[in-house]
Design a protein around this motif. Structure first.
Motif, PDB file in Angstrom:
ATOM      1  N   LEU A   1      31.850  33.097  35.424  1.00  0.00           N
ATOM      2  CA  LEU A   1      32.246  34.382  36.007  1.00  0.00           C
ATOM      3  C   LEU A   1      33.707  34.356  36.430  1.00  0.00           C
ATOM      4  CD1 LEU A   1      29.092  35.141  38.202  1.00  0.00           C
ATOM      5  CD2 LEU A   1      29.683  36.143  36.010  1.00  0.00           C
ATOM      6  N   ASN A   2      34.175  33.214  36.922  1.00  0.00           N
ATOM      7  CA  ASN A   2      35.579  33.102  37.311  1.00  0.00           C
ATOM      8  C   ASN A   2      36.506  33.223  36.106  1.00  0.00           C
ATOM      9  OD1 ASN A   2      35.059  32.808  40.034  1.00  0.00           O
ATOM     10  ND2 ASN A   2      35.004  30.580  39.950  1.00  0.00           N
ATOM     11  N   VAL A   3      36.085  32.693  34.955  1.00  0.00           N
ATOM     12  CA  VAL A   3      36.905  32.822  33.746  1.00  0.00           C
ATOM     13  C   VAL A   3      37.095  34.294  33.404  1.00  0.00           C
ATOM     14  CG1 VAL A   3      36.951  32.411  31.258  1.00  0.00           C
ATOM     15  CG2 VAL A   3      36.299  30.572  32.796  1.00  0.00           C
ATOM     16  N   LEU A   4      36.010  35.057  33.450  1.00  0.00           N
ATOM     17  CA  LEU A   4      36.097  36.485  33.137  1.00  0.00           C
ATOM     18  C   LEU A   4      37.025  37.198  34.113  1.00  0.00           C
ATOM     19  CD1 LEU A   4      35.057  39.014  31.570  1.00  0.00           C
ATOM     20  CD2 LEU A   4      33.258  39.169  33.307  1.00  0.00           C
ATOM     21  N   LYS A   5      36.868  36.925  35.396  1.00  0.00           N
ATOM     22  CA  LYS A   5      37.682  37.626  36.397  1.00  0.00           C
ATOM     23  C   LYS A   5      39.128  37.137  36.395  1.00  0.00           C
ATOM     24  CE  LYS A   5      34.430  36.733  39.409  1.00  0.00           C
ATOM     25  NZ  LYS A   5      33.613  36.623  40.647  1.00  0.00           N
ATOM     26  N   ASN A   6      39.343  35.850  36.129  1.00  0.00           N
ATOM     27  CA  ASN A   6      40.711  35.337  36.085  1.00  0.00           C
ATOM     28  C   ASN A   6      41.482  35.821  34.862  1.00  0.00           C
ATOM     29  OD1 ASN A   6      40.464  33.897  38.473  1.00  0.00           O
ATOM     30  ND2 ASN A   6      39.814  32.021  37.462  1.00  0.00           N
ATOM     31  N   SER A   7      40.762  36.342  33.873  1.00  0.00           N
ATOM     32  CA  SER A   7      41.453  36.865  32.687  1.00  0.00           C
ATOM     33  C   SER A   7      42.310  38.073  33.023  1.00  0.00           C
ATOM     34  CB  SER A   7      40.433  37.231  31.601  1.00  0.00           C
ATOM     35  OG  SER A   7      39.634  38.336  32.007  1.00  0.00           O
ATOM     36  N   THR A   8      42.133  38.652  34.201  1.00  0.00           N
ATOM     37  CA  THR A   8      42.988  39.776  34.608  1.00  0.00           C
ATOM     38  C   THR A   8      44.431  39.329  34.841  1.00  0.00           C
ATOM     39  OG1 THR A   8      42.286  39.422  36.909  1.00  0.00           O
ATOM     40  CG2 THR A   8      41.091  41.066  35.635  1.00  0.00           C
ATOM     41  N   LEU A   9      44.684  38.019  34.870  1.00  0.00           N
ATOM     42  CA  LEU A   9      46.055  37.511  34.989  1.00  0.00           C
ATOM     43  C   LEU A   9      46.749  37.444  33.636  1.00  0.00           C
ATOM     44  CD1 LEU A   9      45.487  34.586  37.520  1.00  0.00           C
ATOM     45  CD2 LEU A   9      46.528  36.799  37.990  1.00  0.00           C
ATOM     46  N   ALA A  10      46.129  38.028  32.610  1.00  0.00           N
ATOM     47  CA  ALA A  10      46.709  37.991  31.263  1.00  0.00           C
ATOM     48  C   ALA A  10      48.077  38.651  31.215  1.00  0.00           C
ATOM     49  CB  ALA A  10      45.777  38.666  30.266  1.00  0.00           C
ATOM     50  N   GLY A  11      48.354  39.544  32.145  1.00  0.00           N
ATOM     51  CA  GLY A  11      49.657  40.198  32.164  1.00  0.00           C
ATOM     52  C   GLY A  11      50.808  39.224  32.315  1.00  0.00           C
ATOM     53  N   ALA A  12      50.539  38.044  32.894  1.00  0.00           N
ATOM     54  CA  ALA A  12      51.607  37.038  33.048  1.00  0.00           C
ATOM     55  C   ALA A  12      52.077  36.510  31.702  1.00  0.00           C
ATOM     56  CB  ALA A  12      51.103  35.888  33.916  1.00  0.00           C
TER      57      ALA A  12
END
Length: 397
Positions: free
Chosen positions: A332-343
């Motif tokens: 679940l953390n992988v899915l939610k941490n993917s929101t940092l893709a903008g970096a």
């Protein structure tokens, strides 16, 4: 006197007041809590609707069918500037799911390997695994993403000096270029062969487990299943006259044309998420293995099992019962941490929604879509992992 005492004893006791009954007090407290939560939500939602109406932008999803007017750098489905916003959002959803799925698989493989190596009897290997875990876990994910993007992918050679992996795969600063399969007439036969191979591999695995329980003899079901899944579609392709051809990337002008392109932004995101999450998975795996009684290992060795068999057949199957619940949280953390893709500049759903919000001014609707997507996917991951955890649980007779 005795009659009077007996009469008093037979008088039924008076029931206590309801506020002294613990169960009734709890029930009333729950009703009041629910009422307060419902009223709070009603107040917030009604206030939002009122403000939206006052600004002249009532809630509506009609904006999804308007022209987007903007393009994104990476898409697995065809899009253009004239595509509707809903098409761009679909692209963001697909990008997020692809990046998350690849990261989950890589993080699991790396995490299991590092977790097992940390328990190695070799001093150097165990210490190197420990250093990997401690270093990766104590560097923020955002910093790691920037490292992979600016320090690794941007340091690759230019197109003219591409690193060739074999004759048809090229790696350069613009991404990884690989051949792309092009299905033709009759390619459905290959899909059917793949499905049959997967079903056959599952059947072979179940048969091998029953055979091992009955006779104690092992069968290489994993390698047999892999060979079946790989070879059967290839045989079907040749038998059908090779309906699937390959589009080879070729250098034309200033870039490669044709084939599949894995953008450097996607590579940086996947590597950052995988490496960061693998450190936590490694600790989960180590804890799960340590939780298994050492007597299980000694008994397996006493029966003549090799250390590799002992780990694969005795320790890991039992450790999975301990590993699976915390592993769900990491997925679940992988899915939610993917929101940092903008970096890294990768256009995931979070980035696409942000651009759509700026284009249309529909903040409430865009945020609602974003929240609903992550909620649904997170619940699906939890549902699957809970089902898998129940299959691993011991069945009492």
């Amino acid at each position: 006197m005795a009659t009077e005492v007996q009469g008093r004893a037979s008088t039924p006791a008076e029931s206590p007041a309801w506020w002294r009954d613990e169960r009734k007090r709890g029930f009333v407290a729950q009703i009041l809590t629910i009422a307060i939560v419902v009223l709070a939500f009603w107040f917030l939602i009604s206030n939002m609707l009122e403000n939206q109406a006052r600004l002249g932008v009532p809630l509506s999803l009609d904006f999804l069918y308007g022209t987007a007017g903007f393009q994104i750098s990476f898409s697995l489905i065809p899009i253009s500037l004239d595509s509707p916003i809903i098409r761009i959002i679909e692209t963001g959803i697909i990008n997020t799911l692809v990046a998350s799925a690849i990261s989950i698989v890589l993080a699991t493989l790396i995490g299991f390997l590092i977790g097992v190596l940390r328990l190695s009897s070799n001093w150097l290997i165990a210490r190197l695994a420990t250093v990997y875990i401690e270093v990766v876990r104590n560097i923020p994910l955002l910093v790691q993403l920037l490292f992979w993007y600016a320090g690794i992918t941007k340091a690759l050679p230019v197109v003219r000096q591409s690193i060739m992996i074999g004759p048809d795969i090229a790696l350069n600063v613009r991404g990884l270029f690989i051949p792309r399969p092009v299905p033709g007439d009759g390619s459905w036969i290959i899909l059917v062969a793949l499905i049959v191979a997967i079903v056959g591999a599952v059947g072979i695995h179940r048969w091998s487990k029953q055979r091992q329980k009955a006779t104690g003899r092992q069968f290489p079901s994993i390698w047999t299943g892999v060979a079946l899944i790989v070879l059967l579609p290839i045989v079907a392709n040749f038998a059908a006259g090779s309906p699937v051809t390959w589009e080879i990337p070729k250098l034309q002008g200033f870039n490669f044309r044709g084939g599949l392109t894995m953008a450097p932004e996607l590579v940086a995101l996947v590597m950052g998420l995988s490496v960061y999450t693998s450190a936590y998975i490694a600790e989960i795996v180590r804890g799960g293995i340590i939780a298994i009684s050492h007597g299980q290992t000694e008994a397996a060795l006493a029966l003549g099992l090799k250390p590799s068999w002992n780990l694969r057949l005795v320790v890991i199957p039992q450790a999975l019962r301990v590993i699976t619940p915390p592993l769900t949280s990491q997925y679940l953390n992988v899915l939610k941490n993917s929101t940092l893709a903008g970096a890294t500049g990768f256009p995931d759903l979070y980035a696409v929604i942000g651009t759509s919000q700026n284009q249309t001014g529909r903040a409430v609707e865009c945020v609602a879509i974003l929240m609903l997507f992550y909620l649904i996917v997170s619940l699906l991951i939890s549902l699957f992992m809970n089902w898998y955890n129940k299959r691993l649980a011991l069945v009492e007779r």
